[in-house]
Design a protein around this motif. Structure first.
Motif: not given
Length: 54
Positions: A11-17, A19-20
């Protein structure tokens, strides 16, 4: 770990996590490289905040 990621959808949230997390690893590696080059091993406040997730 990487072979198990093949075909995995995120998900986009997982990808952002992810990336962080990668940004934290990069910051730590950059700090370590600079510390070795300059002999300064005192944690920079900005790095500390980044590693804490702030």
């Amino acid at each position: 770990m990487v072979p198990r990621l093949r075909g995995q959808e995120f998900t986009e949230d997982e990808r952002e996590t992810v990336r962080r997390g990668i940004a934290k690893v990069r910051a730590a590696a950059d700090w370590l490289e600079s510390a070795v080059d300059h002999g300064e091993f005192t944690l920079d406040e900005q790095l500390v905040q980044l590693l804490k997730g702030e």
